[in-house]
Design an enzyme around this catalytic site. Structure first.
Site, PDB file in Angstrom:
ATOM      1  NE  ARG A  15     -56.000  78.874   8.498  1.00 12.55           N
ATOM      2  CZ  ARG A  15     -56.924  79.360   7.677  1.00 12.55           C
ATOM      3  NH1 ARG A  15     -56.954  78.958   6.419  1.00 12.55           N
ATOM      4  NH2 ARG A  15     -57.818  80.239   8.104  1.00 12.55           N
ATOM      5  CE  LYS A  75     -59.628  84.380   8.087  1.00 17.82           C
ATOM      6  NZ  LYS A  75     -60.474  84.130   6.877  1.00 17.82           N
ATOM      7  CE1 TYR A  94     -57.132  82.878   0.784  1.00 15.68           C
ATOM      8  CE2 TYR A  94     -56.180  81.985   2.790  1.00 15.68           C
ATOM      9  CZ  TYR A  94     -56.563  81.834   1.474  1.00 15.68           C
ATOM     10  OH  TYR A  94     -56.381  80.626   0.848  1.00 15.68           O
ATOM     11  CG  HIS A  96     -62.047  87.018   2.623  1.00 16.04           C
ATOM     12  ND1 HIS A  96     -62.445  86.386   1.470  1.00 16.04           N
ATOM     13  CD2 HIS A  96     -61.188  86.161   3.245  1.00 16.04           C
ATOM     14  CE1 HIS A  96     -61.876  85.185   1.392  1.00 16.04           C
ATOM     15  NE2 HIS A  96     -61.105  85.035   2.442  1.00 16.04           N
ATOM     16  CD  GLU A 118     -59.271  87.808  -0.506  1.00 23.99           C
ATOM     17  OE1 GLU A 118     -59.714  88.919  -0.156  1.00 23.99           O
ATOM     18  OE2 GLU A 118     -58.288  87.259   0.030  1.00 23.99           O
ATOM     19  CB  VAL A 239     -72.270  81.220  -4.251  1.00 22.64           C
ATOM     20  CG1 VAL A 239     -73.356  80.224  -4.609  1.00 22.64           C
ATOM     21  CG2 VAL A 239     -72.654  82.004  -2.999  1.00 22.64           C
ATOM     22  CG  ASP A 270     -63.871  83.816   5.017  1.00 29.57           C
ATOM     23  OD1 ASP A 270     -63.752  84.355   6.128  1.00 29.57           O
ATOM     24  OD2 ASP A 270     -63.408  82.692   4.759  1.00 29.57           O
ATOM     25  CB  VAL A 298     -66.574  78.870  11.478  1.00 36.08           C
ATOM     26  CG1 VAL A 298     -65.129  79.166  11.852  1.00 36.08           C
ATOM     27  CG2 VAL A 298     -67.334  78.344  12.690  1.00 36.08           C
TER      28      VAL A 298
END
Length: 372
Positions: A15, A75, A94, A96, A118, A239, A270, A298
């Site tokens: 991406r 990422k 992102y 995380h 996120e 979740v 993640d 993954v």
């Protein structure tokens, strides 16, 4: 503003932070865009497409990080990337951070301002920049789960849909949000026997209305989760607690009671994963066995369908990228409280309460950041 787009370096990540159409929008509003050579080549966007959109092409990532005021990625930055970030530079991607203290330390040490896709919110309390990738991941979870159930992949040799005279696979989806509802939609469409568990009665009611009884719904308690998991052929962990580490809903003991060849797909990986037996994997080596159960964990699932994912992500992130480029981060965040919720790190401090709690750090209040 000079906006930089480095090539993603995570394993099998194709991406790209900005597709050519997004570059064209930024340039039309007076900004400059610098794209690392080959950044979009893996999904059919060659350097020529970026040049046609009036971007400049950088020879390597170092040139992008050295010059850009705003770095747009997909990422979380890898160690070689966070070492190139600097104070006063804005990173939009992102992150995380809750299960990744090393990255958090790296970002704090850099002094940069890091805004996480996120945790950006919308007026309805949703997560608009997580939603498109959650849609992809939810749909993919059933696809990869079906593949993992095949004998050659280590599974029990079960066809998700079954055939006349043979029952379909039993699928348990933990969480009825964007990931879970999309997973349920695809699994039900493939004629599996689907159960969705959630702790929000309104979510369960909405799912029941949508599927008209074709999908079973259960209020999530320890007992109902244990029963659904141990009786399932495929369990999808969907979740999410925004910014925080995912709750561990499935214990090793539960996994040990599942039929050998069953499959766990942990979309929450993640954020640390919702199965006690989960550990991050890559597209190069996506699965492993614990107690005879196949685990697919993954951390960049949507990267497997990178072109679809990149365009969908850009559709969601572009308005926020335009705000940051036009106004700079302090004004953009002050004028848009939903974008402000995306701020995770600034000037060496953690600024998001859930992230700070997960990492055991003192939080720098957002008001102090915006007031200088």
């Amino acid at each position: 503003m000079l906006v930089g787009v480095p090539k993603e370096v995570k394993v099998h990540e194709y991406r790209v932070g900005l597709v050519p159409a997004s570059v064209r929008e930024l340039v039309s509003q007076g900004h400059q865009v610098l794209v690392e050579t080959g950044a979009g080549a893996g999904i059919g966007f060659p350097d020529e497409a970026y040049c046609a959109a009036s971007a400049a092409i950088a020879p390597d990532a170092a040139a992008v990080f050295a010059r850009a005021d705003l770095v747009v990625k997909v990422k979380e930055p890898q160690p070689a990337e966070w070492r190139q970030l600097r104070r006063g530079q804005v990173l939009f991607t992102y992150l995380h951070l809750a299960p990744d203290p090393a990255q958090a330390e790296g970002l704090m040490a850099s002094g940069c301002t890091a805004i996480a896709y996120e945790t950006v919110t919308d007026p309805g309390g949703g997560l608009p920049l997580l939603a498109p990738m959650s849609e992809v991941a939810g749909r993919m979870a059933v696809q990869v789960g079906a593949r993992c159930l095949e004998k050659e992949a280590g599974g029990a040799g079960i066809l998700l849909s079954g055939v006349p005279g043979v029952p379909p696979a039993r699928v348990a989806v933990l969480g009825g949000g964007v990931v879970g509802s999309n997973a349920a939609r695809i699994a039900a469409g493939m004629r599996a026997q689907v159960t969705v568990l959630d702790r929000n009665p309104r979510v369960l009611d909405a799912l029941d209305r949508e599927f008209g009884g074709r999908v079973a719904t259960l209020f999530a308690t320890g007992e109902s989760v244990e029963g659904a998991v141990t009786g399932a052929d495929l369990v999808i962990g969907a979740v999410l607690v925004p910014g925080a580490a995912a709750p561990r809903l499935v214990t090793r003991a539960m996994v040990g009671r599942m039929r050998p060849g069953s499959v766990l797909v942990d979309v929450a990986i993640d954020q640390g994963g919702c199965f006690e037996t989960s550990r991050p994997t890559t597209h190069a080596e996506p699965t492993y066995l614990v107690e005879g159960v196949v685990h697919y964990c993954v951390t960049n699932m949507p990267g497997a369908v990178a072109r679809t994912s990149a365009v969908a992500l850009n559709n969601a992130t572009l308005p926020f990228t335009l705000q940051l480029a036009a106004k700079g981060f302090p004004r953009a965040l002050a004028e848009n409280p939903h974008l402000a919720q995306g701020l995770n790190v600034h000037a060496g401090r953690i600024t998001h309460p859930a992230v700070a709690q997960a990492l055991g750090r003192e939080v720098l209040p957002l008001g102090e950041v915006l007031n200088g």
